[in-house]
Design an enzyme around this catalytic site. Structure first.
Site, PDB file in Angstrom:
ATOM      1  N   SER A   1       0.865  -1.175   0.000  1.00 19.41           N
ATOM      2  CA  SER A   1       0.000   0.000   0.000  1.00 19.41           C
ATOM      3  C   SER A   1       0.903   1.225   0.000  1.00 19.41           C
ATOM      4  CB  SER A   1      -0.873  -0.019   1.262  1.00 19.41           C
ATOM      5  OG  SER A   1      -1.467   1.234   1.480  1.00 19.41           O
TER       6      SER A   1
ATOM      7  N   TYR B   1      -1.899  -0.760  10.323  1.00 11.32           N
ATOM      8  CA  TYR B   1      -1.969  -1.255   8.935  1.00 11.32           C
ATOM      9  C   TYR B   1      -0.700  -0.855   8.179  1.00 11.32           C
ATOM     10  CZ  TYR B   1      -3.797  -1.510   4.096  1.00 11.32           C
ATOM     11  OH  TYR B   1      -3.987  -1.768   2.752  1.00 11.32           O
TER      12      TYR B   1
HETATM   13  N1  LIG Z   1      -8.858  -1.312  -1.834  1.00 11.18           N
HETATM   14  C1  LIG Z   1      -7.836  -0.451  -1.787  1.00 11.18           C
HETATM   15  O1  LIG Z   1      -7.996   0.758  -2.063  1.00 11.18           O
HETATM   16  C2  LIG Z   1      -6.455  -0.930  -1.400  1.00 11.18           C
HETATM   17  C3  LIG Z   1      -5.404  -0.015  -1.467  1.00 11.18           C
HETATM   18  C4  LIG Z   1      -4.109  -0.447  -1.130  1.00 11.18           C
HETATM   19  C5  LIG Z   1      -3.912  -1.770  -0.757  1.00 11.18           C
HETATM   20  N2  LIG Z   1      -4.967  -2.646  -0.696  1.00 11.18           N
HETATM   21  C6  LIG Z   1      -4.667  -4.043  -0.338  1.00 11.18           C
HETATM   22  O2  LIG Z   1      -5.264  -4.884  -1.318  1.00 11.18           O
HETATM   23  C7  LIG Z   1      -5.606  -6.154  -0.727  1.00 11.18           C
HETATM   24  C8  LIG Z   1      -7.058  -6.475  -1.014  1.00 11.18           C
HETATM   25  O3  LIG Z   1      -7.857  -5.485  -0.385  1.00 11.18           O
HETATM   26  P1  LIG Z   1      -9.396  -5.250  -0.741  1.00 11.18           P
HETATM   27  O4  LIG Z   1      -9.557  -3.800  -0.849  1.00 11.18           O
HETATM   28  O5  LIG Z   1      -9.834  -6.142  -1.835  1.00 11.18           O
HETATM   29  O6  LIG Z   1     -10.043  -5.696   0.655  1.00 11.18           O
HETATM   30  P2  LIG Z   1     -11.413  -6.449   1.019  1.00 11.18           P
HETATM   31  O7  LIG Z   1     -12.444  -6.141  -0.011  1.00 11.18           O
HETATM   32  O8  LIG Z   1     -11.640  -6.129   2.438  1.00 11.18           O
HETATM   33  O9  LIG Z   1     -11.006  -7.990   0.853  1.00 11.18           O
HETATM   34  C9  LIG Z   1     -10.080  -8.579   1.729  1.00 11.18           C
HETATM   35  C10 LIG Z   1     -10.145 -10.078   1.581  1.00 11.18           C
HETATM   36  O10 LIG Z   1      -9.283 -10.640   2.572  1.00 11.18           O
HETATM   37  C11 LIG Z   1     -10.013 -11.650   3.267  1.00 11.18           C
HETATM   38  N3  LIG Z   1      -9.558 -11.804   4.645  1.00 11.18           N
HETATM   39  C12 LIG Z   1      -9.532 -10.873   5.612  1.00 11.18           C
HETATM   40  N4  LIG Z   1      -9.148 -11.419   6.780  1.00 11.18           N
HETATM   41  C13 LIG Z   1      -8.918 -12.729   6.531  1.00 11.18           C
HETATM   42  C14 LIG Z   1      -8.535 -13.825   7.343  1.00 11.18           C
HETATM   43  N5  LIG Z   1      -8.350 -13.689   8.669  1.00 11.18           N
HETATM   44  N6  LIG Z   1      -8.384 -15.033   6.771  1.00 11.18           N
HETATM   45  C15 LIG Z   1      -8.632 -15.205   5.452  1.00 11.18           C
HETATM   46  N7  LIG Z   1      -9.022 -14.210   4.627  1.00 11.18           N
HETATM   47  C16 LIG Z   1      -9.174 -12.984   5.173  1.00 11.18           C
HETATM   48  C17 LIG Z   1     -11.442 -11.174   3.231  1.00 11.18           C
HETATM   49  O11 LIG Z   1     -12.307 -12.253   3.503  1.00 11.18           O
HETATM   50  P3  LIG Z   1     -13.871 -11.994   3.866  1.00 11.18           P
HETATM   51  O12 LIG Z   1     -14.475 -11.455   2.613  1.00 11.18           O
HETATM   52  O13 LIG Z   1     -14.338 -13.341   4.216  1.00 11.18           O
HETATM   53  O14 LIG Z   1     -13.885 -11.005   4.981  1.00 11.18           O
HETATM   54  C18 LIG Z   1     -11.540 -10.621   1.823  1.00 11.18           C
HETATM   55  O15 LIG Z   1     -11.820 -11.652   0.897  1.00 11.18           O
HETATM   56  C19 LIG Z   1      -5.279  -6.006   0.759  1.00 11.18           C
HETATM   57  O16 LIG Z   1      -3.987  -6.556   1.009  1.00 11.18           O
HETATM   58  C20 LIG Z   1      -5.242  -4.510   0.983  1.00 11.18           C
HETATM   59  O17 LIG Z   1      -4.421  -4.162   2.073  1.00 11.18           O
HETATM   60  C21 LIG Z   1      -6.228  -2.247  -1.018  1.00 11.18           C
END
Ligand SMILES: NC(=O)c1ccc[n+]([C@@H]2O[C@H](COP(=O)([O-])OP(=O)(O)OC[C@H]3O[C@@H](n4cnc5c(N)ncnc54)[C@H](OP(=O)(O)O)[C@@H]3O)[C@@H](O)[C@H]2O)c1
Length: 247
Positions: free
Chosen positions: A153, A166
């Site tokens: 990130s 985070y």
């Molecule tokens: N979205 C952004 O703007 C952004 C920006 C920078 C970095 N990121 C990074 O991109 C990645 C994906 O993020 P996202 O935005 O797609 O987030 P998200 O929509 O919250 O999805 C996160 C996923 O991780 C799973 N997860 C969370 N805790 C878990 C656990 N204890 N065991 C197994 N699975 C788990 C969740 O499962 P459930 O659905 O079952 O909860 C979900 O499928 C992350 O690493 C995040 O830090 C995102």
């Protein structure tokens, strides 16, 4: 690399594990990797979400995925070792991992960071990823050209007030990637980070509840960089941290 134009057979015959594959960026990455020929192993904690991704992949005539229901919060190194043995028994090797699962925790002043929440964020975003990678290495080293992608990130490169827990987990992710990239630089395996940038998901909405979602890129929009790093066109890229949405 977000203008990368992947050939339709980019991931043919590759076996790829995606963590957090049930929602957000991970769900889109799994469907995209399958559409480009991969057999996907869908790891996540909510089985119904993983099954929905499974159904979408099968409906799109992708290779039948495998589902690994696992809550990273409670998983131990022995869970990851058992999982790796199952992957080797079933597929013989592993060609790629997208470490994508993470939680945000609460944004708060550094002095107010809750000790239990610090442990939980580090367990899911860092420790689980480390133990899983250690266990998977024997399966990855059986591949001719393996790619391990860690998700970073912008706050994992420059600290930001109130994002302490985070952000530290993502700084550490960059460190894990750099260490492994250096350690395995002469092997058939590469390690890189990907920074999705602001993307329309639940996590982004949790961090910025007042932001209009339609102003953000969708997970689908950022897939070219995910394809580039997973496929063999990036075979010589190791130890890099790429932005899906460079400024
Ligand atoms: N979205 C952004 O703007 C952004 C920006 C920078 C970095 N990121 C990074 O991109 C990645 C994906 O993020 P996202 O935005 O797609 O987030 P998200 O929509 O919250 O999805 C996160 C996923 O991780 C799973 N997860 C969370 N805790 C878990 C656990 N204890 N065991 C197994 N699975 C788990 C969740 O499962 P459930 O659905 O079952 O909860 C979900 O499928 C992350 O690493 C995040 O830090 C995102």
């Amino acid at each position: 690399m977000n203008d990368y134009n992947a050939p339709s057979n980019l991931l043919n015959d590759k076996v790829i594990l995606i963590t957090g594959a049930g929602d957000g960026i991970g769900a889109q990455a799994a469907k995209t990797y399958a559409a480009f020929g991969a057999t996907c192993i869908l790891l996540g904690r909510t089985v119904a979400k993983l099954e929905a991704v499974y159904d979408d992949i099968v409906a799109a005539k992708g290779a039948e995925p495998a589902i690994v229901p696992l809550d990273i919060k409670g998983a131990t190194p022995s869970h990851y070792q058992q999982m790796t043995q199952t992957i080797i028994d079933q597929f013989g090797r592993l060609d790629g991992v997208l470490h994508n699962a993470s939680i945000l925790g609460h944004l708060s002043a550094f002095k107010d960071i809750d000790a239990q929440e610090w442990q939980d964020v580090m367990q899911i975003n860092l420790n689980g990823m480390v133990y899983m990678t250690q266990a998977l290495l024997p399966a990855l080293l059986k591949s001719d050209s393996a790619s391990v992608i860690f998700t970073t990130s912008s706050v994992g490169r420059k600290g930001r007030a109130f994002w302490g827990t985070y952000a530290v987990s993502k700084f550490a992710t960059e460190g894990v990637m750099q260490t492994l990239a250096d350690e395995y630089q002469n092997k058939s395996i590469r390690f890189n980070c990907i920074n999705p940038g602001a993307t329309r998901t639940n996590m982004r909405a949790q961090a910025f509840p007042a932001e209009p979602p339609e102003t953000l890129k969708t997970p689908e929009d950022i897939m070219p960089t995910y394809l580039y790093l997973m496929g063999n066109d990036s075979a010589d890229v190791n130890g890099e941290s790429l932005d899906c949405q460079p400024k």
